[in-house]
Design an enzyme around this catalytic site. Sequence first.
Site, mmCIF file in Angstrom:
data_model
loop_
_atom_site.group_PDB
_atom_site.id
_atom_site.type_symbol
_atom_site.label_atom_id
_atom_site.label_comp_id
_atom_site.label_asym_id
_atom_site.label_seq_id
_atom_site.Cartn_x
_atom_site.Cartn_y
_atom_site.Cartn_z
ATOM 1 N N CYS A 70 12.876 11.518 7.205
ATOM 2 C CA CYS A 70 12.851 11.236 8.642
ATOM 3 C C CYS A 70 14.235 11.479 9.223
ATOM 4 O O CYS A 70 14.386 11.678 10.417
ATOM 5 C CB CYS A 70 12.340 9.843 8.928
ATOM 6 S SG CYS A 70 13.166 8.580 8.010
ATOM 7 N N GLU A 80 8.466 17.164 15.279
ATOM 8 C CA GLU A 80 8.875 16.988 13.885
ATOM 9 C C GLU A 80 8.021 17.887 12.986
ATOM 10 O O GLU A 80 6.795 17.806 13.001
ATOM 11 C CB GLU A 80 8.697 15.530 13.470
ATOM 12 C CG GLU A 80 9.263 15.252 12.095
ATOM 13 C CD GLU A 80 9.176 13.788 11.690
ATOM 14 O OE1 GLU A 80 8.103 13.193 11.837
ATOM 15 O OE2 GLU A 80 10.191 13.250 11.204
ATOM 16 N N LYS A 107 0.884 -1.179 0.000
ATOM 17 C CA LYS A 107 0.000 0.000 0.000
ATOM 18 C C LYS A 107 0.918 1.224 0.000
ATOM 19 O O LYS A 107 1.466 1.598 1.030
ATOM 20 C CB LYS A 107 -0.847 -0.071 1.262
ATOM 21 C CG LYS A 107 -2.023 0.863 1.439
ATOM 22 C CD LYS A 107 -2.026 2.185 0.807
ATOM 23 C CE LYS A 107 -2.261 3.298 1.799
ATOM 24 N NZ LYS A 107 -1.954 4.617 1.219
ATOM 25 N N GLU A 142 8.942 2.377 11.439
ATOM 26 C CA GLU A 142 10.023 3.346 11.224
ATOM 27 C C GLU A 142 9.364 4.711 11.170
ATOM 28 O O GLU A 142 8.599 4.991 10.250
ATOM 29 C CB GLU A 142 10.700 2.997 9.890
ATOM 30 C CG GLU A 142 12.001 3.662 9.686
ATOM 31 C CD GLU A 142 12.928 3.346 10.823
ATOM 32 O OE1 GLU A 142 13.304 4.296 11.527
ATOM 33 O OE2 GLU A 142 13.237 2.148 11.045
#
Length: 496
Positions: free
Chosen positions: A284, A385, A175, A250
């Site tokens: 990231c 973040e 996906k 992750e």
Amino acid sequence: MADRFSNRVGGEWVAPASGEYIENRNPARQTDLIGMWPESGREDVARAVESAQRGFEKWRATPAPQRGMVLKDAADLMTERKEDLARAMTREMGKVLEETRGDVQEAIDTGYYAATEGRRLFGHTVPSELRDKWAMSFRRPIGVSGVITPFNFPIAVPSWKIFPALLCGNSVIWKPAEDVPHSANLFVEILLEAGLPGDVIQLVHGRGEVVGAALVEHSGVPVISFTGSTETGSRIGEVAGRMNKRVSLEMGGKNAQIVMPDADMELALEGVLWGGFGTTGQRCTATSRLLLHESVHDEFVDRLVERAGQLRLGDGSAEATDVGPLINQAALEKVQRYMSVARDEGVEVACGGQRASGSGLDDGFFFEPTVLIGVKPGMRVEQEEIFGPVLSVIVFSDLEEAVRVNNDVEYGLSSAIYTSDVRSAFSAISDLDNGITYVNAPTIGAEAHLPFGGVKQTGNGHREGGWEVFEFFSETKVAYLDYSGRLQRAQIDTHS
Ligand code: UN1
């Protein structure tokens, strides 16, 4: 009428059960409609699982070195088509061509590494405590693997999951992120052309909360590998925990680059420009905090602001562009919201701070490279973040303090230290609480053949890449062979 693209389910390219499609547009130019992709539902996922279970039975029986050869052929095809893949990727993801070429290269490297692993996939043979008995372990595939991937590395990150999953003998249901579906179709076409049997790979497009959730909740998918936000990852982890699935998460980062007074300042400057503004800060691993020693702070900030202001924003497919757009409207709004947070926190915007406008920019999600100064540990712009081209600068007075500031966030993916002192370098390597530390190199740029991942809220303890990911995608099985011809009881007959 824009082209309609398909899912790959049951060994065929098919329309979604709903008959509904989602538009995909170029983030640099919203008038550029790339195509329409399936808005799939639970039914599509259920069909994909049935087919992938059949695929698994076939594929697990194929010897691992032969499975590896399919991956080698896929990596060869990616090498041939690198430029076309990179251009398609830039058009839907926005990052500059040099970076999308690098993205494809990372997948090629991962493919070749995985291909050769087909001839290793080591187990252990160890002595038994009893006579005339062998004891050994080996790797077995798990089953149907659910792979859920983000927009920022449309081919590289999927390759980290799909290639090792396949090499270990699993089938895959993928996906991909809604914003980068074209790269996914091109990747799957390559796998099929390389000879992967039809039902070993399934591609189901659609929304995360529908297709991703259906995949995670399906009892026929025992292993899930996810890269994305910590919020989504935690929800996946909850479901997977309840269902006793194996899950690799992750997630976010708030990565810092530390600049010591003995650093090569030009090198440190180039490092932070690349780490902070490369991929428009949407990695990231992106550098989002810059920790400057008090003795170098003012001069470094001056040079940084000057250089950040020179970066050329624009369509990533133009070779002169340094920084492309953000991925979509929601990403732009998120970065804009953090600018108000910064102002409320009393932070000074040294450069940037707003949506970029001007020729070629008004129709895309461009945001100026931004440097925030006077940021204090604990502020929201220091902790959260942002996933955009925003650097928070923090001043420190010694390495111990820098390490403390680096570690005092909920994430722990990568970190960097610029120094010419070997003692500072090694203390940083051992004390920075991250999965990856770079010395005299930026926080981005992990290589495909080393384990990749982070500590704390960045992940759940697994690693992608390198040798460790093959353990994630396989079960350890142990076999004992007793050829003594008599009953030997472990722990009891050891003195006979
Ligand atoms: C990511 O941002 O999800 O180390 C992956 C890097 C790249 C991978 C980033 N090789 O920056």
